[in-house]
Enzyme design. Structure first.
Site, PDB file in Angstrom:
ATOM      1  N   SER A  10     -31.270  70.778  30.228  1.00  0.00           N
ATOM      2  CA  SER A  10     -31.048  69.400  29.791  1.00  0.00           C
ATOM      3  C   SER A  10     -32.329  68.763  29.271  1.00  0.00           C
ATOM      4  O   SER A  10     -33.440  69.145  29.660  1.00  0.00           O
ATOM      5  CB  SER A  10     -30.508  68.560  30.951  1.00  0.00           C
ATOM      6  N   GLN A  11     -32.173  67.775  28.389  1.00  0.00           N
ATOM      7  CA  GLN A  11     -33.340  67.057  27.887  1.00  0.00           C
ATOM      8  C   GLN A  11     -34.036  66.360  29.057  1.00  0.00           C
ATOM      9  O   GLN A  11     -33.394  65.905  30.011  1.00  0.00           O
ATOM     10  CB  GLN A  11     -32.937  66.055  26.821  1.00  0.00           C
TER      11      GLN A  11
END
Length: 208
Positions: A59-60
């Site tokens: 995930s970012q």
């Protein structure tokens, strides 16, 4: 030794509204490049989701920080993560609480995450190959549950494994996904929409 890439990332997270210093410290000290492939290392500190194989992503950083902050963790919190993935979110949690339980449906990702965590001397994590929809009942109930893939509906098993007063952060939806923060109050579950997000789907079952 200071890491200018990590410094830049933390400055970005602060400017994006992340306030929990424990989350910022955890993400500053972890070498994010250790959780991505060599081909992706030059993007490790960018605020982007990156592929990790098997159709999954890391995930970012903003979403990792936001979801972790929303759990309002304490050192003694009993935490369940659904979707070990690269192990990065797991490692962030492990810097903040005494122990993390993490379930991953894809066996190869689980083993790779275990290897990375061991290389970084992170030992306060238990991982399991299994169906994330079912949680990890024998280790519950949990003060906090974090789900790193989007469910079409909230899994009932996860709600039942949440301790009274506990919090769950989960993306819900298909094409349009909402990040929800759910707090258990006795037999009631209070849900708040945090923001719109985009995650890979939470698939039932496990994969060798």
């Amino acid at each position: 030794m200071s890491n200018p890439h990590a410094d830049r990332l933390i400055a970005f997270l602060i400017s994006s509204g992340i306030k929990d210093q424990r989350v910022l410290d955890a993400m500053h000290c972890l070498p994010r490049e250790s959780f991505v492939s060599q081909a992706m290392m030059h993007q490790a500190y960018d605020n982007n989701a990156l592929p990790i194989g098997q159709g999954q992503t890391i995930s970012q950083p903003y979403i990792v920080a936001r979801m972790t902050e929303l759990l309002e963790l304490q050192r003694a919190s009993n935490v369940l993560e659904i979707g070990t993935g690269s192990g990065y979110q797991t490692a962030v949690l492990a810097q903040i609480v005494d122990h993390v339980y993490s379930v991953e449906r894809i066996k190869s990702l689980q083993w790779e995450a275990k290897r990375r965590l061991k290389q970084l001397d992170i030992y306060n994590v238990s991982t399991k190959h299994g169906d994330g929809w079912l949680g990890w009942e024998t280790k519950g109930p949990f003060d906090a549950i974090i789900v790193t893939a989007a469910a079409e509906v909230i899994p009932q098993a996860l709600l039942s494994q949440l301790k009274d007063g506990g919090k769950m952060v989960i993306p819900v939806g298909d094409a349009e996904q909402q990040l929800l923060r759910i707090e258990r109050k006795g037999d009631e579950y209070l849900s708040t929409v945090v923001e719109m997000v985009r995650f890979v789907p939470l698939v039932a079952g496990d994969l060798a």
